[in-house]
Design an enzyme around this catalytic site. Structure first.
Site, PDB file in Angstrom:
ATOM      1  N   SER A  39      55.996  97.964  93.717  1.00 14.81           N
ATOM      2  CA  SER A  39      56.764  97.338  93.076  1.00 14.81           C
ATOM      3  C   SER A  39      55.919  96.159  92.254  1.00 14.81           C
ATOM      4  O   SER A  39      56.496  95.736  91.074  1.00 14.81           O
ATOM      5  CB  SER A  39      57.914  96.737  93.797  1.00 14.81           C
ATOM      6  N   LYS A  88      59.056  90.190  94.843  1.00 11.82           N
ATOM      7  CA  LYS A  88      59.310  90.253  93.600  1.00 11.82           C
ATOM      8  C   LYS A  88      58.786  88.931  92.725  1.00 11.82           C
ATOM      9  O   LYS A  88      58.490  87.761  93.448  1.00 11.82           O
ATOM     10  CB  LYS A  88      60.831  90.440  93.075  1.00 11.82           C
TER      11      LYS A  88
END
Lengths: 168, 164
Positions: A39, A88
């Site tokens: 990610s 993230k």
């Protein structure tokens, strides 16, 4: 034999008393952890398509929920799966207007009070575009250093990555 | 005397380490076992008083583990830095009213995956999911299992019963 068992258990208990301080340190000060998944490609795990090796990172936990800035790489408890920790990058802070990406239903969104907008650098990322803005209380730490592989080891220069897609 | 200075307090470093280890162990118990906290405010009124409540919180129910509809939970408020105590009205997949019953707006939503819907017992004086929406289960600190009164302990039971 009995003496061996006694001595062995004595040492075992001695080492076990260091577990609570270690857990405390890992929860509140700093932790070394492997990053899994694509990610944050290509910032973390750029070798994702070529090998099973994962990046080793230092996650700083002290005052993690305070003074969050755009561009920081943070770890947080996944709002969809409470037992998972996700990493993230912060794209927007409270009060920012974000130009969202699919699959988010609206083209723009105002990040509400106490919330942040997080996105992965890569394409294969289930981030705020999937579950919406997240509460800053979910944040558990900041990725401050890459420790391994040696070639990319060093400080995470998050301030060079502040996104242009958010407007304060 | 010689026992104190020779063994227990003899080595300052050893004493400091022992105290630190003990504190860390206590922290572990308060974080993953059971903890207590004061509760202030009118939002849970028939169940909890406005002042002078000490709650026993089972941290084994942290992150919404084994929490059922009807349980009273302590949670981190998503929009500021304090914690609150409310009742769980909906778990992932449940349909809940967006506003209080009788408010004229009967629209409902389905609680999303990994979230829960929490509302205070005193509807007019409670800021809860009706204001900030469903909260992630990860923000739940634990389940309130009782109130600690001077010299007595009152269990807090889930009032919901299965219909016959």
């Amino acid at each position: 034999m009995l003496r061996f068992v006694r001595q062995f258990s004595h040492h075992l208990i001695g080492y076990a008393t260091w577990l609570p301080p270690l857990i405390w340190f890992n929860t509140y000060v700093a932790q070394v952890t492997f990053i899994s998944g694509p990610s944050m490609y290509p910032f973390l795990n750029p070798q994702y398509n070529e090998s099973l090796k994962r990046d080793l990172c230092l996650v700083y936990k002290l005052y993690a929920q305070w003074n969050l800035e755009r561009g920081m790489v943070v770890t947080f408890r996944n709002p969809v799966d409470p037992d998972k920790i996700t990493v993230k990058r912060i794209v927007g802070l409270e009060g920012d207007v974000i130009h969202t990406r699919p699959p988010y239903p609206q083209p723009t969104i105002l990040v509400p009070e106490g919330h942040i907008w997080v996105e992965g650098d890569g394409d294969k990322s289930k981030d705020s575009n999937y579950y919406g803005p997240i509460s800053h209380r979910l944040v558990t730490g900041r990725v401050t250093h890459i420790l391994s592989p040696w070639k990319r080891a060093g400080r995470v220069r998050w301030w060079e990555h502040a996104s242009s897609r958010s407007q304060p | 005397m010689s026992f104190l200075f020779g063994g227990l307090l003899g080595h300052p470093l050893r004493t400091t380490l022992a105290v630190g280890k003990f504190l860390a162990f206590t922290h572990l118990f308060l974080e993953y076992g059971y903890s207590t906290a004061p509760a202030v405010g009118p939002s849970m009124l028939p169940t909890l008083e406005i002042l002078g409540e000490w709650l026993l919180i089972s941290r084994r129910h942290r992150h919404g583990r084994n929490v059922a509809v009807g349980d009273v939970v302590a949670y981190n408020i998503p929009i500021n830095d304090s914690f609150g105590v409310k009742r769980v009205l909906g778990l992932p997949g449940d349909y809940v009213l967006l506003n209080a019953p009788g408010s004229g707006n009967d629209s409902m939503i389905q609680v999303p995956q990994g979230h829960c819907w929490i509302v205070g017992d005193n509807l007019p004086a409670s800021r809860d999911s009706r204001m900030f929406g469903p909260i992630p289960l990860a923000l739940i600190k634990g389940k309130v299992i009782g109130r600690i009164k001077p010299f007595r302990f009152e269990r807090l039971e889930n009032p919901l019963q299965t219909a016959d």
